[in-house]
Design a protein around this motif. Sequence first.
Motif, PDB file in Angstrom:
ATOM      1  N   ALA A   1       0.833  -1.205   0.000  1.00 44.40           N
ATOM      2  CA  ALA A   1       0.000   0.000   0.000  1.00 44.40           C
ATOM      3  C   ALA A   1       0.866   1.253   0.000  1.00 44.40           C
ATOM      4  O   ALA A   1       0.512   2.258  -0.633  1.00 44.40           O
ATOM      5  CB  ALA A   1      -0.921  -0.011   1.219  1.00 44.40           C
ATOM      6  N   PHE A   2       2.027   1.191   0.677  1.00 43.53           N
ATOM      7  CA  PHE A   2       2.928   2.340   0.699  1.00 43.53           C
ATOM      8  C   PHE A   2       3.363   2.720  -0.711  1.00 43.53           C
ATOM      9  O   PHE A   2       3.392   3.903  -1.067  1.00 43.53           O
ATOM     10  CB  PHE A   2       4.159   2.036   1.560  1.00 43.53           C
ATOM     11  CG  PHE A   2       5.216   3.106   1.483  1.00 43.53           C
ATOM     12  CD1 PHE A   2       5.118   4.244   2.278  1.00 43.53           C
ATOM     13  CD2 PHE A   2       6.287   2.989   0.611  1.00 43.53           C
ATOM     14  CE1 PHE A   2       6.083   5.243   2.207  1.00 43.53           C
ATOM     15  CE2 PHE A   2       7.255   3.978   0.518  1.00 43.53           C
ATOM     16  CZ  PHE A   2       7.155   5.120   1.327  1.00 43.53           C
ATOM     17  N   GLU A   3       3.716   1.710  -1.521  1.00 40.92           N
ATOM     18  CA  GLU A   3       4.149   1.981  -2.899  1.00 40.92           C
ATOM     19  C   GLU A   3       3.064   2.724  -3.674  1.00 40.92           C
ATOM     20  O   GLU A   3       3.335   3.721  -4.358  1.00 40.92           O
ATOM     21  CB  GLU A   3       4.482   0.658  -3.606  1.00 40.92           C
ATOM     22  CG  GLU A   3       4.769   0.794  -5.098  1.00 40.92           C
ATOM     23  CD  GLU A   3       4.693  -0.518  -5.854  1.00 40.92           C
ATOM     24  OE1 GLU A   3       4.494  -0.482  -7.076  1.00 40.92           O
ATOM     25  OE2 GLU A   3       4.822  -1.582  -5.201  1.00 40.92           O
ATOM     26  N   VAL A   4       1.835   2.251  -3.562  1.00 37.06           N
ATOM     27  CA  VAL A   4       0.736   2.859  -4.319  1.00 37.06           C
ATOM     28  C   VAL A   4       0.442   4.261  -3.801  1.00 37.06           C
ATOM     29  O   VAL A   4       0.307   5.223  -4.581  1.00 37.06           O
ATOM     30  CB  VAL A   4      -0.516   1.968  -4.234  1.00 37.06           C
ATOM     31  CG1 VAL A   4      -1.697   2.641  -4.932  1.00 37.06           C
ATOM     32  CG2 VAL A   4      -0.242   0.592  -4.854  1.00 37.06           C
ATOM     33  N   ASN A   5       0.355   4.413  -2.481  1.00 37.41           N
ATOM     34  CA  ASN A   5       0.032   5.719  -1.903  1.00 37.41           C
ATOM     35  C   ASN A   5       1.142   6.736  -2.167  1.00 37.41           C
ATOM     36  O   ASN A   5       0.872   7.916  -2.415  1.00 37.41           O
ATOM     37  CB  ASN A   5      -0.213   5.577  -0.400  1.00 37.41           C
ATOM     38  CG  ASN A   5      -1.462   4.775  -0.096  1.00 37.41           C
ATOM     39  OD1 ASN A   5      -2.382   4.718  -0.917  1.00 37.41           O
ATOM     40  ND2 ASN A   5      -1.512   4.145   1.057  1.00 37.41           N
ATOM     41  N   ASP A   6       2.396   6.289  -2.112  1.00 41.52           N
ATOM     42  CA  ASP A   6       3.513   7.186  -2.383  1.00 41.52           C
ATOM     43  C   ASP A   6       3.465   7.692  -3.820  1.00 41.52           C
ATOM     44  O   ASP A   6       3.704   8.887  -4.088  1.00 41.52           O
ATOM     45  CB  ASP A   6       4.831   6.452  -2.120  1.00 41.52           C
ATOM     46  CG  ASP A   6       6.040   7.363  -2.193  1.00 41.52           C
ATOM     47  OD1 ASP A   6       6.075   8.363  -1.449  1.00 41.52           O
ATOM     48  OD2 ASP A   6       6.950   7.079  -2.997  1.00 41.52           O
ATOM     49  N   ALA A   7       3.152   6.804  -4.752  1.00 41.54           N
ATOM     50  CA  ALA A   7       3.044   7.212  -6.152  1.00 41.54           C
ATOM     51  C   ALA A   7       1.895   8.197  -6.341  1.00 41.54           C
ATOM     52  O   ALA A   7       2.030   9.187  -7.086  1.00 41.54           O
ATOM     53  CB  ALA A   7       2.847   5.989  -7.041  1.00 41.54           C
ATOM     54  N   LEU A   8       0.777   7.939  -5.685  1.00 36.48           N
ATOM     55  CA  LEU A   8      -0.362   8.848  -5.790  1.00 36.48           C
ATOM     56  C   LEU A   8      -0.020  10.228  -5.247  1.00 36.48           C
ATOM     57  O   LEU A   8      -0.362  11.256  -5.859  1.00 36.48           O
ATOM     58  CB  LEU A   8      -1.557   8.276  -5.034  1.00 36.48           C
ATOM     59  CG  LEU A   8      -2.380   7.208  -5.749  1.00 36.48           C
ATOM     60  CD1 LEU A   8      -3.363   6.555  -4.794  1.00 36.48           C
ATOM     61  CD2 LEU A   8      -3.117   7.811  -6.942  1.00 36.48           C
ATOM     62  N   GLU A   9       0.676  10.283  -4.120  1.00 42.51           N
ATOM     63  CA  GLU A   9       1.048  11.570  -3.538  1.00 42.51           C
ATOM     64  C   GLU A   9       2.019  12.340  -4.420  1.00 42.51           C
ATOM     65  O   GLU A   9       1.922  13.570  -4.550  1.00 42.51           O
ATOM     66  CB  GLU A   9       1.671  11.349  -2.157  1.00 42.51           C
ATOM     67  CG  GLU A   9       0.682  10.908  -1.087  1.00 42.51           C
ATOM     68  CD  GLU A   9       1.356  10.679   0.253  1.00 42.51           C
ATOM     69  OE1 GLU A   9       2.550  11.060   0.385  1.00 42.51           O
ATOM     70  OE2 GLU A   9       0.706  10.111   1.150  1.00 42.51           O
TER      71      GLU A   9
END
Length: 451
Positions: free
Chosen positions: A223-231
């Motif tokens: 989830a960190f990978e996805v959320n970091d990319a979104l941010e």
Amino acid sequence: MTPIDTLILARRVVPVAGPTRVLEDHAVAVRHGHIEAVLPAAEARERFEAVEVVELDDHVLLPGFINAHTHAAMNLMRGIANDMPLMPWLTEHIWPIESAFMSPGFVAEGTDLAMAEMLRSGTTCFNDMYFFPDVVAERVDAAGMRAAVGMIVIDFPTVWAANAAEYLDKGLAVRDAWRGHERITPVFAPHAPYTVSDEPLEKIRTYADEMDLRVHMHVHETAFEVNDALEKTGERPLARLDRLGLLTPNFLAVHMTQLTDDEIDHCARTGVHVLHSPESNLKLASGLCPVQRLIDAGVNVALGTDGAASNNDLDMIGEMRTAAFSGKLAGAQPDAAAVSADTALEMATLGGARALGLDEITGSIEPGKAADLCAVDLSAIETAPMFDPVAAVVYNASRERVTDTWVAGRRLLADRRLTTLDEAQLLDTAARWRDTLAGHARQPAARRSSE
């Protein structure tokens, strides 16, 4: 009588493909590395004259397992940093060790150790992603295994290459050196969306399209990978890869624990293959891949162990069991019928072959295919009474019950004895690297009881 090289007589044969799930008292005839015939044992004895006859009275004969996602040389870092999430594990432990110790010798010795472990657990083919793929290919060739060798690409410098352009140039040289080899298939291996920028990914897409090569990449692992990319970009990693044209039937997406229904449907439409590594995902607390939802949508799902540094083994029998058990809880609602034993076995064999584009060569026991096989002894207390050989392998057996492994008709494990790799030498090698890396091993602090 027809002369052949090997006749394998088995109490049970599970072909994985074809109309019959389990063939009782059957034989597999092998000639020039390929399966000549699959037929009843009594008929085989009358029809064929073999140089070698192998009788497996209490066994099930299976297609060799295909480990669809590995970092083979990381066997030398088995257990070096336990009980921590992905990014701290990578950035604080694994990458610093690789920076300090990575070399052709490290990769050669680590790959040999990994192949020995895989052969002893019935694996005949693996899909690797690591540094010095030229060395990996050389070791695979020497050991007699089958492998898809990853042409690694990362933006930052390592001992293998200084930048993305050099990674690509060196990777293409590996591809040219091993093109057309019977058992070695080069694939592109960009590490992950967060370590590879757009320009090299666009070049990889162009080369992959031109050369019809697979692209093997970690995607939506946490989830960190996805959320970091979104941010940072306002775009989910899978959407970015789609925008760059990478989501095709040549794309192998590893992990995929963070998926929306729309993303699952899009993977099905584009023909993307998903490589599931449940034990690594569980150990790193990365998440659960929605395997049954993917399969129901029409996505091919293969099974891999990941590296021994995050699993901590390369045991495909154990991985099948974990995939089946975790898969029953990974959907919107618990479902005991999800990811059945048969599904797990197919993921570990023919599903992996499809993902690697090798399903015309391996992954099932059928005439004309390579004789990539493994034998599992089901005579032990732990598998008795035995009502269903597929369930017995997936739910009851252990890798210690694998007695024999063949790749292209060559017996690389015979009665639990490695024939192309030196077990004693490998144990000495492992001990030497243990002493070298001991100062870098993380010892977790004891967790106090809440009581």
